[in-house]
Design a protein around this motif. Sequence first.
Motif, PDB file in Angstrom:
ATOM      1  N   PRO A 124       0.815  -1.224   0.008  1.00 57.30           N
ATOM      2  CA  PRO A 124       0.009  -0.045  -0.010  1.00 57.30           C
ATOM      3  C   PRO A 124       1.031   1.253   0.069  1.00 57.30           C
ATOM      4  N   THR A 125       0.590   2.246  -1.109  1.00 60.98           N
ATOM      5  CA  THR A 125       1.361   3.252  -1.308  1.00 60.98           C
ATOM      6  C   THR A 125       0.737   4.348  -1.257  1.00 60.98           C
ATOM      7  N   ILE A 126       1.099   5.549  -0.808  1.00 59.82           N
ATOM      8  CA  ILE A 126       0.328   7.059  -0.607  1.00 59.82           C
ATOM      9  C   ILE A 126       1.433   8.024  -1.054  1.00 59.82           C
ATOM     10  N   ILE A 127       1.188   8.752  -1.971  1.00 64.06           N
ATOM     11  CA  ILE A 127       1.726  10.028  -2.416  1.00 64.06           C
ATOM     12  C   ILE A 127       1.143  11.157  -1.861  1.00 64.06           C
ATOM     13  N   SER A 128       2.111  11.876  -1.075  1.00 66.86           N
ATOM     14  CA  SER A 128       1.343  13.251  -0.504  1.00 66.86           C
ATOM     15  C   SER A 128       2.368  14.365  -0.739  1.00 66.86           C
ATOM     16  N   ASP A 129       1.739  15.674  -0.699  1.00 67.75           N
ATOM     17  CA  ASP A 129       2.791  16.679  -0.668  1.00 67.75           C
ATOM     18  C   ASP A 129       3.244  17.206   0.444  1.00 67.75           C
ATOM     19  N   ARG A 130       3.858  18.503   0.585  1.00 71.12           N
ATOM     20  CA  ARG A 130       4.490  19.031   1.761  1.00 71.12           C
ATOM     21  C   ARG A 130       3.434  19.619   2.717  1.00 71.12           C
ATOM     22  N   ARG A 131       2.321  19.481   2.730  1.00 67.00           N
ATOM     23  CA  ARG A 131       1.323  19.444   3.543  1.00 67.00           C
ATOM     24  C   ARG A 131       0.489  18.308   3.847  1.00 67.00           C
ATOM     25  N   CYS A 132       1.093  17.420   3.676  1.00 63.84           N
ATOM     26  CA  CYS A 132       0.274  15.935   3.640  1.00 63.84           C
ATOM     27  C   CYS A 132      -0.788  15.836   3.167  1.00 63.84           C
ATOM     28  N   GLN A 133      -0.992  16.611   1.880  1.00 64.31           N
ATOM     29  CA  GLN A 133      -2.306  16.501   1.112  1.00 64.31           C
ATOM     30  C   GLN A 133      -2.088  15.290   0.193  1.00 64.31           C
ATOM     31  N   ILE A 134      -2.851  14.461   0.026  1.00 64.63           N
ATOM     32  CA  ILE A 134      -2.616  13.034  -0.487  1.00 64.63           C
ATOM     33  C   ILE A 134      -3.041  13.335  -1.881  1.00 64.63           C
ATOM     34  N   VAL A 135      -2.335  13.036  -2.907  1.00 65.32           N
ATOM     35  CA  VAL A 135      -2.451  13.283  -4.346  1.00 65.32           C
ATOM     36  C   VAL A 135      -2.262  12.211  -5.273  1.00 65.32           C
ATOM     37  N   GLY A 136      -1.951  10.926  -4.349  1.00 61.61           N
ATOM     38  CA  GLY A 136      -2.071   9.816  -5.360  1.00 61.61           C
ATOM     39  C   GLY A 136      -1.889   8.566  -4.282  1.00 61.61           C
ATOM     40  N   TRP A 137      -2.237   7.468  -4.809  1.00 59.23           N
ATOM     41  CA  TRP A 137      -2.255   6.231  -4.048  1.00 59.23           C
ATOM     42  C   TRP A 137      -2.551   5.031  -5.000  1.00 59.23           C
ATOM     43  N   ASN A 138      -2.119   3.877  -4.557  1.00 55.35           N
ATOM     44  CA  ASN A 138      -2.392   2.700  -5.417  1.00 55.35           C
ATOM     45  C   ASN A 138      -3.674   1.758  -4.730  1.00 55.35           C
ATOM     46  N   GLN A 139      -4.088   0.706  -5.669  1.00 55.88           N
ATOM     47  CA  GLN A 139      -4.995   0.003  -5.445  1.00 55.88           C
ATOM     48  C   GLN A 139      -4.952  -0.696  -3.863  1.00 55.88           C
ATOM     49  N   ALA A 140      -3.784  -0.917  -3.621  1.00 53.39           N
ATOM     50  CA  ALA A 140      -3.620  -1.820  -2.186  1.00 53.39           C
ATOM     51  C   ALA A 140      -3.714  -0.842  -1.138  1.00 53.39           C
ATOM     52  N   ALA A 141      -3.607   0.438  -1.255  1.00 50.91           N
ATOM     53  CA  ALA A 141      -3.853   1.434  -0.321  1.00 50.91           C
ATOM     54  C   ALA A 141      -5.316   1.725  -0.031  1.00 50.91           C
TER      55      ALA A 141
END
Length: 280
Positions: A124-141
């Motif tokens: 499970p993987t999450i991509i976030s910006d410097r404000r911890c705003q989620i901008v991307g994720w995969n199906q596992a997440a």
Amino acid sequence: MNQETRLQALSSFLKSKRAKIMPEAAGFPAGSRRRTPGLRREEVAQLAGVSPTWYTWLEQGRDIKVSGSVLDCVATALQLNDDERKYLYALALGSGPSAAPTDEKHSEITPSLNRILQELRFCPTIISDRRCQIVGWNQAAAHVFMDFEQIPAEQRNMIRLLFTRKEFRRLAGNWEHFVGGYLAIFRAYYGQYVQDEWYERFVEEMKGNHPEFQYLWEQSQVSSAPDVLLEFRHAKVGKMLFHLTSFQVQGNTDLRCSVYTPAPESSTELKLGRLLERQD
């Protein structure tokens, strides 16, 4: 953040770090007359080679002159790691980027990063910006945490979601430990962008809306890349163990990749596979 808030944050940080150092670990006798845990102010001053009065003023958050060399001595006395040192310097000197871009251009996921995201099928993987705003994720997440697609984009802030969504509280075996990892990352950003007033507004909002936030925020560590073991209790497959590894994405964006790797010698990857198969 304004100067008053910055100095208050510095004061809280110094007090917290001083309280966590056992006297015997710093070469002082434990004694039986200590009324508070950790070192005394004068002991920190002695270790740092500064006057007790000067250190007291620094810890009280007074507006005094400081230099990098003296802060080095204070950081050594308080046994700070690299991330904590950077945090100390930013708060004490008031230096750092004022407002790094957070627009779509600087938060977009490149095709290569998206490929990596999808290839991490069992992580499970999450991509976030410097404000911890989620901008991307995969199906596992999406299967382990929640379907972020169902949440409006402007509300996909990981820190806020941890305190507002019951899914996270039910999922984490130790919710405070789970939150602590993200707060450590957020505090590192808070110090890095010390002149960006958004962080002050966000922290005050969270303190006002969530009483637990203030305690956990004051207790949080500072780490740009925490590596922690987390236990989740998934409603469909039961206990799952993950190692959280968080790192900044290379390039001119300020994105962070948080990867939850199934713990070796556990059945987590097998269980995750069953979750994914149900959706295929």
